[in-house]
Scaffold this motif. Structure first.
Motif, short mmCIF file in Angstrom:
data_model
loop_
_atom_site.label_atom_id
_atom_site.label_comp_id
_atom_site.label_asym_id
_atom_site.label_seq_id
_atom_site.Cartn_x
_atom_site.Cartn_y
_atom_site.Cartn_z
N SER A 16 5.26 12.11 -31.14
CA SER A 16 4.62 12.00 -29.91
C SER A 16 4.38 10.67 -29.47
O SER A 16 4.30 9.67 -30.20
CB SER A 16 3.24 12.60 -29.99
N ASN A 94 6.61 20.21 -31.49
CA ASN A 94 7.73 20.51 -32.47
C ASN A 94 7.11 20.78 -33.80
O ASN A 94 7.48 21.86 -34.41
CB ASN A 94 9.03 19.58 -32.33
N MET A 129 2.48 21.12 -21.96
CA MET A 129 3.11 21.40 -23.29
C MET A 129 1.90 21.94 -24.19
O MET A 129 2.19 22.95 -24.57
CB MET A 129 3.71 20.18 -23.97
C1 LIG Z 1 9.48 9.56 -24.31
C2 LIG Z 1 9.11 10.65 -25.07
C3 LIG Z 1 7.76 10.98 -25.41
C4 LIG Z 1 7.63 12.31 -26.00
N1 LIG Z 1 6.24 12.62 -26.22
C5 LIG Z 1 5.93 13.68 -26.76
C6 LIG Z 1 4.56 14.05 -27.13
O1 LIG Z 1 3.37 13.28 -26.80
N2 LIG Z 1 4.16 15.09 -27.79
C7 LIG Z 1 4.90 16.04 -28.13
O2 LIG Z 1 4.66 16.95 -28.61
N3 LIG Z 1 6.48 15.79 -27.90
C8 LIG Z 1 6.69 14.68 -27.30
N4 LIG Z 1 7.98 14.38 -27.11
C9 LIG Z 1 9.11 15.44 -27.79
C10 LIG Z 1 9.40 14.95 -29.11
O3 LIG Z 1 9.50 13.69 -29.62
C11 LIG Z 1 10.51 15.85 -29.76
O4 LIG Z 1 10.00 17.30 -29.73
C12 LIG Z 1 10.65 15.68 -31.14
O5 LIG Z 1 11.77 16.56 -31.73
C13 LIG Z 1 9.84 15.69 -31.95
O6 LIG Z 1 10.08 15.51 -33.51
P1 LIG Z 1 8.94 15.69 -34.77
O7 LIG Z 1 8.01 16.93 -34.65
O8 LIG Z 1 9.76 16.11 -36.00
O9 LIG Z 1 8.55 14.41 -34.85
C14 LIG Z 1 8.48 13.13 -26.49
C15 LIG Z 1 9.93 12.76 -26.28
C16 LIG Z 1 10.09 11.87 -25.68
C17 LIG Z 1 11.64 11.26 -25.42
#
Ligand SMILES: Cc1cc2nc3c(=O)[nH]c(=O)nc-3n(C[C@H](O)[C@H](O)[C@H](O)COP(=O)(O)O)c2cc1C
Length: 397
Positions: A16, A94, A129
Motif C-alpha cells: 500500500s 491483495n 477498494m
Molecule cells: C501507486 C500504487 C499505489 C497502490 N496503493 C495501494 C493501497 O494503498 N492499498 C492497496 O491495497 N493496494 C494498493 N496498490 C495495489 C497493490 O500494490 C497491489 O495489489 C500489490 O499486488 C499488493 O501486493 P502485496 O499485497 O503482496 O504487498 C497500489 C498500487 C500502486 C501501483
C-alpha cells in the motif's frame, strides 16, 4: 497505557502507498518496549526501502520465502514461532484476500499460516477498494478467525478521494498491538508478589544471599497486570527491569520483606510468594568489618521468619501461592510444602537443572493444588507466567 515489554512483534509491510509510514510504526512499537522484526512483501518494497526498515528495526528485514540461508533452519517457521504478535500494517487489499483464502505464496502469508501468535491487520487502501464487498467480506472472515482489525480512518487519500481507508495512526496501531495482550482474567483483583533474593548482612560489607534474579516474579507481575490486576511488588535483590505498571516497595532482608508484606496484605486478593528468602540470617551483625586474623570463622545463624506461612495463617488470608525451588524429591517436597504451610497452590521448579530456574530466562514448572498437579512445559518465563495466571484464575478464583 499497555506495554509491549518483552514482546516480539513481527511487522508485515505490504503493497500500500501507506507503507512509507511503516518505519514510524516500528518506532512506535519499540516505544512500547517491543523487539521488532520486519517482513516486507514485494509490493511493500515498491513503497518503502528495506534499508530504512532495517535501520529502524536494527534487524535484518526478511522479504524472501526462498532465502537459501534463512531456510537452512526453516526460517519461516522460526519467525512464526519467534513472534508473540504479527502486525500487518499497512495491509493491502491483495494481502487481506490472500490471508482469507489461506494462500502461502510469499513469506508473509506463509508465516501467518504457520503461527500461533496474535494477529493485527491494519488495512490501508483507496476508499472504494476498502468499501468493496470483497474486501469487507474478507475482513469479516479474518475477524471471525480471531484476527483483530485496526480500522482505517476517514479522510483525504493519496489518490485525492475522500473516504474511509487511510491507515490508522502509527501510535494507535502500536497501542492496539499492546491491547492484544490484555485480558480480564484477574480484572479487579489486587495481587501482591514478593520477588528477588533477600540479603542478610554479616558485617558492614559482607552478606548471605542466593542466586535469585527476580525474573520469574517480574514475569508474573507483567502477566498479572496484563490480566487486569492491580499489582503490588515487594522486591529484594534482582537483576531484571522493574514492571513500571506495578506499585513497588524495595527491601533488603527477610525482616524488611515481612514488614512490607504485612503493611499491605489486608487489601490483597492474591499473594504470590516468589522471593528467594534466606532461611537463616546471622544471629548478629558485626559492627565493623570482620578481620582476616583467624584460620577458621564460624557464624551463628538464626531462623528467618517464614513470610508465606505468616500470610497463610492470617484470619482473612488472601489466596496464597508459594514457589518451591527443589533439587530432589521434587513432587513429594512440593506436596509437603502445600500441606505444611496451608497455602492454596505451590509452583514447583527444579533448580538443579541449569537450563531452567533461578538465573535462566526459561522455566518449567508444576502447578500443584489439593486437586490438580499439572506440568507447564519448558518455555520462556514470560509464557510460563501467562500460563500460570490462567491456571490461577481457572482453579483458585
Ligand atoms: C501507486 C500504487 C499505489 C497502490 N496503493 C495501494 C493501497 O494503498 N492499498 C492497496 O491495497 N493496494 C494498493 N496498490 C495495489 C497493490 O500494490 C497491489 O495489489 C500489490 O499486488 C499488493 O501486493 P502485496 O499485497 O503482496 O504487498 C497500489 C498500487 C500502486 C501501483
Amino acid at each position: 497505557m499497555n506495554s509491549l515489554t518483552n514482546k516480539n512483534v513481527l511487522l508485515g509491510v505490504s503493497g500500500s502507498i501507506a507503507a512509507y509510514k511503516s518505519p514510524d510504526i516500528v518506532r512506535r512499537l519499540q516505544d512500547l518496549g517491543a523487539e521488532v522484526r520486519v517482513v516486507l512483501t514485494a509490493g511493500g518494497a515498491e513503497f518503502v526501502s528495506e534499508r530504512s526498515l532495517q535501520a529502524v528495526s536494527k534487524n535484518k528485514v526478511n522479504n524472501n520465502l526462498w532465502d537459501k540461508e534463512a531456510e537452512l533452519s526453516m526460517g519461516h517457521i522460526e519467525l512464526a514461532k519467534w513472534a508473540d504478535a504479527i502486525v500487518i500494517a499497512p495491509a493491502s487489499a491483495n494481502t487481506i484476500a490472500k490471508l482469507c483464502h489461506g494462500k502461502a505464496d510469499d513469506l508473509l502469508t506463509t508465516l501467518i499460516l504457520a503461527t500461533t501468535a496474535k494477529v493485527l491487520i491494519a488495512p490501508a487502501m483507496n476508499q472504494q477498494m476498502y468499501g468493496s464487498m470483497a474486501t469487507q467480506d474478507n475482513l469479516k472472515i479474518l475477524e471471525s478467525r480471531g484476527m483483530v482489525i485496526a480500522k482505517p480512518e476517514f479522510g483525504v487519500q493519496a489518490c485525492g478521494d475522500i473516504g474511509e481507508g487511510r491507515l490508522a495512526e502509527p501510535t494507535s496501531i502500536a497501542a492496539q498491538t499492546a491491547n492484544l495482550f490484555q485480558n480480564t482474567q484477574l480484572s479487579g483483583k489486587n495481587v501482591m508478589i514478593t520477588l528477588g533474593a533477600t540479603i542478610e548482612a554479616i558485617d558492614p560489607v559482607r552478606f548471605i544471599s542466593n542466586h535469585s534474579s527476580g525474573k520469574m516474579g517480574m514475569a508474573l507481575a507483567t502477566a498479572c497486570v496484563e490480566a487486569g490486576a492491580t499489582v503490588n511488588l515487594v522486591i529484594g535483590a534482582i537483576s531484571v527491569a522493574v514492571e513500571s505498571r506495578a506499585e513497588s516497595v524495595f527491601v533488603t532482608n527477610a525482616d524488611e520483606m515481612l514488614k512490607a508484606v504485612n503493611a499491605n496484605i489486608s487489601k490483597q486478593d492474591i499473594f504470590i510468594s516468589c522471593a528467594a528468602v534466606a532461611d537463616y540470617r546471622p544471629a548478629s551483625i558485626a559492627k565493623n568489618k570482620i578481620k582476616k586474623d583467624r584460620e577458621t570463622l564460624s557464624i551463628d545463624l538464626v531462623k528467618n521468619p517464614d513470610i508465606l506461612s505468616n500470610v497463610c495463617q492470617l484470619k482473612d488470608k488472601p489466596i496464597c501461592i508459594g514457589f518451591a525451588a527443589e533439587t530432589e524429591n521434587l513432587l513429594e517436597n512440593a506436596q509437603n510444602k502445600l500441606k505444611n504451610k496451608g497455602c492454596d497452590a505451590i509452583i514447583l521448579n527444579d533448580v538443579s537443572n541449569a537450563k531452567i530456574g533461578l538465573k535462566s530466562d526459561r522455566n518449567e514448572v508444576f502447578f500443584i493444588t489439593k486437586k490438580v498437579c499439572e506440568k507447564i512445559e519448558i518455555n520462556s518465563k514470560i509464557i510460563i507466567a501467562q500460563k500460570l495466571v490462567i491456571k490461577i484464575s481457572e482453579t483458585l478464583i
